[in-house]
Design a protein around this motif. Sequence first.
Motif, PDB file in Angstrom:
ATOM      1  N   GLN A  27       0.541  -1.505   1.306  1.00  0.00           N
ATOM      2  CA  GLN A  27      -0.509  -2.269   1.738  1.00  0.00           C
ATOM      3  C   GLN A  27      -0.800  -3.711   1.140  1.00  0.00           C
ATOM      4  O   GLN A  27      -1.089  -4.708   1.768  1.00  0.00           O
ATOM      5  N   MET A  28      -0.738  -3.605  -0.121  1.00  0.00           N
ATOM      6  CA  MET A  28      -0.938  -4.978  -0.823  1.00  0.00           C
ATOM      7  C   MET A  28       0.177  -5.778  -0.584  1.00  0.00           C
ATOM      8  O   MET A  28       0.015  -6.994  -0.358  1.00  0.00           O
ATOM      9  N   ALA A  29       1.323  -5.382  -0.489  1.00  0.00           N
ATOM     10  CA  ALA A  29       2.508  -6.176  -0.272  1.00  0.00           C
ATOM     11  C   ALA A  29       2.360  -6.634   1.203  1.00  0.00           C
ATOM     12  O   ALA A  29       2.591  -8.219   1.513  1.00  0.00           O
ATOM     13  N   CYS A  30       2.109  -6.100   2.375  1.00  0.00           N
ATOM     14  CA  CYS A  30       1.724  -6.616   3.808  1.00  0.00           C
ATOM     15  C   CYS A  30       0.709  -7.505   3.777  1.00  0.00           C
ATOM     16  O   CYS A  30       0.962  -8.629   4.333  1.00  0.00           O
ATOM     17  N   LYS A  31      -0.512  -7.326   3.069  1.00  0.00           N
ATOM     18  CA  LYS A  31      -1.701  -8.154   2.854  1.00  0.00           C
ATOM     19  C   LYS A  31      -1.168  -9.469   2.374  1.00  0.00           C
ATOM     20  O   LYS A  31      -1.409 -10.530   2.943  1.00  0.00           O
ATOM     21  N   ARG A  32      -0.368  -9.472   1.390  1.00  0.00           N
ATOM     22  CA  ARG A  32       0.108 -10.582   0.330  1.00  0.00           C
ATOM     23  C   ARG A  32       1.045 -11.575   1.482  1.00  0.00           C
ATOM     24  O   ARG A  32       0.959 -12.697   1.589  1.00  0.00           O
ATOM     25  N   VAL A  33       1.973 -10.802   2.142  1.00  0.00           N
ATOM     26  CA  VAL A  33       2.886 -11.753   3.121  1.00  0.00           C
ATOM     27  C   VAL A  33       2.111 -12.072   4.220  1.00  0.00           C
ATOM     28  O   VAL A  33       2.451 -13.311   4.690  1.00  0.00           O
ATOM     29  N   ILE A  34       1.251 -11.506   4.784  1.00  0.00           N
ATOM     30  CA  ILE A  34       0.401 -12.071   6.000  1.00  0.00           C
ATOM     31  C   ILE A  34      -0.568 -13.231   5.445  1.00  0.00           C
ATOM     32  O   ILE A  34      -0.493 -14.106   6.116  1.00  0.00           O
ATOM     33  N   LYS A  35      -0.971 -13.128   4.423  1.00  0.00           N
ATOM     34  CA  LYS A  35      -1.892 -14.164   3.810  1.00  0.00           C
ATOM     35  C   LYS A  35      -0.984 -15.500   3.640  1.00  0.00           C
ATOM     36  O   LYS A  35      -1.376 -16.665   3.732  1.00  0.00           O
ATOM     37  N   ILE A  36       0.516 -15.292   3.131  1.00  0.00           N
ATOM     38  CA  ILE A  36       1.184 -16.398   2.834  1.00  0.00           C
ATOM     39  C   ILE A  36       1.766 -16.686   4.206  1.00  0.00           C
ATOM     40  O   ILE A  36       1.675 -18.029   4.349  1.00  0.00           O
ATOM     41  N   GLY A  37       1.870 -15.935   5.145  1.00  0.00           N
ATOM     42  CA  GLY A  37       2.164 -16.430   6.394  1.00  0.00           C
ATOM     43  C   GLY A  37       1.181 -17.469   7.197  1.00  0.00           C
ATOM     44  O   GLY A  37       1.400 -18.317   7.765  1.00  0.00           O
TER      45      GLY A  37
END
Length: 197
Positions: free
Chosen positions: A158-168
């Motif tokens: 969940q943390m990794a997905c959130k970080r990737v979406i924010k970077i995107g």
Amino acid sequence: MSLILTIFALVFVTQLISWIGQSVLLELAYALYLRLFHSSTDAQLRKLKIELLNTKSEMLQTSAQDHFAKWAKLRRSVDKGLADLEKLNSEVAAKKSAFSFKFNTAIWILTTGVQFFVGWWYRRSAVFYLPPGWFGPLGWWLSFPFAPAGSVSVGVWQMACKRVIKIGERVVKDLAASSHSMTEVQVEGQEDSKKDS
């Protein structure tokens, strides 16, 4: 749907709601709610506002000294209309407050609440396994708190997905800003060339 995609979809929907803005979604949902379930109140409110504006306009055009009886009648009508409008507005505000509480609760349950539940329900499950030795002694952190060793836990995913979406999101905003500034430079260049010729 697999666990990996389910978690990504939940995180994406949560981020999408934060991008759009919960207050914007509330206003859209409330407008739809009014039209579907309280259309008579909405129509009555609009009709009362129009009548009030027309009566007030007529009162302002009427001389209080020359036509006092007509002006007084219009004034009483405006006062009564304002009182009715205030009463109706307070009813609508109470409905909106109740709707707002229910809507915000539903949004929280559908986003954050579901993420907590999925994290709790699958706390001992591996989202996916990593090849042995990729992260050395730090591999245990990726399975934190209860997933099997050598795997990625739900919380970490969940943390990794959130970080990737924010970077995107940041990349898209930067690209949009740079393309907008390039377009402005091109337009300014065309205007400068027209002035020179």
